[in-house]
Design an enzyme around this catalytic site. Structure first.
Site, short mmCIF file in Angstrom:
data_model
loop_
_atom_site.label_atom_id
_atom_site.label_comp_id
_atom_site.label_asym_id
_atom_site.label_seq_id
_atom_site.Cartn_x
_atom_site.Cartn_y
_atom_site.Cartn_z
N SER A 140 -4.73 -0.41 -0.94
CA SER A 140 -3.89 0.71 -0.52
C SER A 140 -2.44 0.30 -0.50
CB SER A 140 -4.30 1.18 0.89
OG SER A 140 -3.40 2.16 1.37
N TYR A 150 -5.39 -0.42 9.67
CA TYR A 150 -5.80 -0.07 8.30
C TYR A 150 -4.97 -0.83 7.28
CZ TYR A 150 -6.40 2.64 4.02
OH TYR A 150 -6.64 3.01 2.72
N ALA A 152 -3.35 -3.59 7.76
CA ALA A 152 -3.68 -5.01 7.89
C ALA A 152 -4.97 -5.34 7.15
CB ALA A 152 -3.80 -5.40 9.36
N ALA A 153 -5.95 -4.45 7.25
CA ALA A 153 -7.22 -4.68 6.57
C ALA A 153 -7.04 -4.68 5.05
CB ALA A 153 -8.23 -3.61 6.98
#
Length: 246
Positions: A140, A150, A152-153
């Site tokens: 993303s 989100y 960071a993931a």
């Protein structure tokens, strides 16, 4: 020869567009997802096999394995999303969770959905990934712009992919990430995207239009093709120029 393809999160949006592309090219496609009804409807529509699977659950991933082709030429780690959009309000009084524990729970949910799921699935099928094959994970633009847990993931996904490319490269298997910007016609934002926010996201691009699931499917198809055999350990940004590189 038909290739064996696994697309996780393949019932809707980007995953469905990716799976449709491979199915239309004569490949043997398995799509997974957590919701049985839309998964089976999608599989019937495009001519794929549907298997219900929660890719954050190691036991569920193990149960998936007998339903997959013995040879996998392409793995597309698409399952995920911003779990903050799905999280119900946490009442710390009723649940016994303090504010820090609730924060940790929600943060870990994003890591599980977007990073752990891809790592678990890839590890589970690594022995059946074919020489000359490809692993493509959906990242993303949020990895470079923030977006809390989100983002960071997804940043972690890109970092994890670097090591994966080294491991799989010995078997001539490529590993790359496709990082979308704003993609319309998906369930990503649920009901949280206001018209004003949508207009801002589109105006932020150089092309002045929203991306579509088919745009991401085209990028995935390229990375999984013979034309991309010397491309690995990369992040391919597909965001209409909203965030450029040099």
């Amino acid at each position: 020869m038909a290739r064996g393809i696994l697309v996780t999160g393949g019932a809707t949006g980007i995953g469905l567009a990716v799976a449709r592309h491979f199915a239309e090219n004569g490949d043997t496609v398995v799509i997974t997802g957590r919701r049985q009804a839309p998964l089976e409807a999608a599989a019937e529509k495009i001519g794929a096999q549907a298997v219900v699977c929660d890719h954050t659950d190691p036991e569920a991933v193990v149960r998936l394995l007998p339903r997959l082709p013995e040879r996998l030429d392409v793995l597309v780690n698409n399952a995920g999303g911003n779990t903050d959009f799905d999280a119900a309000p946490v009442d710390d009084t009723d649940t016994g969770l303090g504010p820090l524990a609730a924060f940790a729970q929600r943060f870990r949910a994003n890591l599980d959905a977007n990073l752990v799921s891809a790592a678990l699935t890839t590890k589970a099928v690594e022995d059946r990934l074919a020489e000359g094959g490809a692993v493509v994970s959906i990242g993303s633009i949020a990895a470079d712009k923030g977006a809390g847990a989100y983002g960071a993931a997804k940043a972690g996904l890109a970092s994890w992919n670097l090591g994966l490319a080294q491991e799989l490269g010995e078997r001539d298997i490529t590993a790359n990430v496709v990082a979308p910007g704003y993609i319309a016609e998906t369930e990503f934002f649920r009901d949280h995207l206001t018209p004003e926010r949508r207009d801002h996201l589109i105006a932020s691009t150089a092309l002045g239009r929203p991306g579509l699931p088919e745009d991401i499917a085209g990028a995935v198809a390229f990375l999984a093709s013979s034309a991309a055999r010397d491309i690995t350990a990369q992040v391919l940004n597909v965001n209409g120029g909203e965030r450029g590189t040099r």
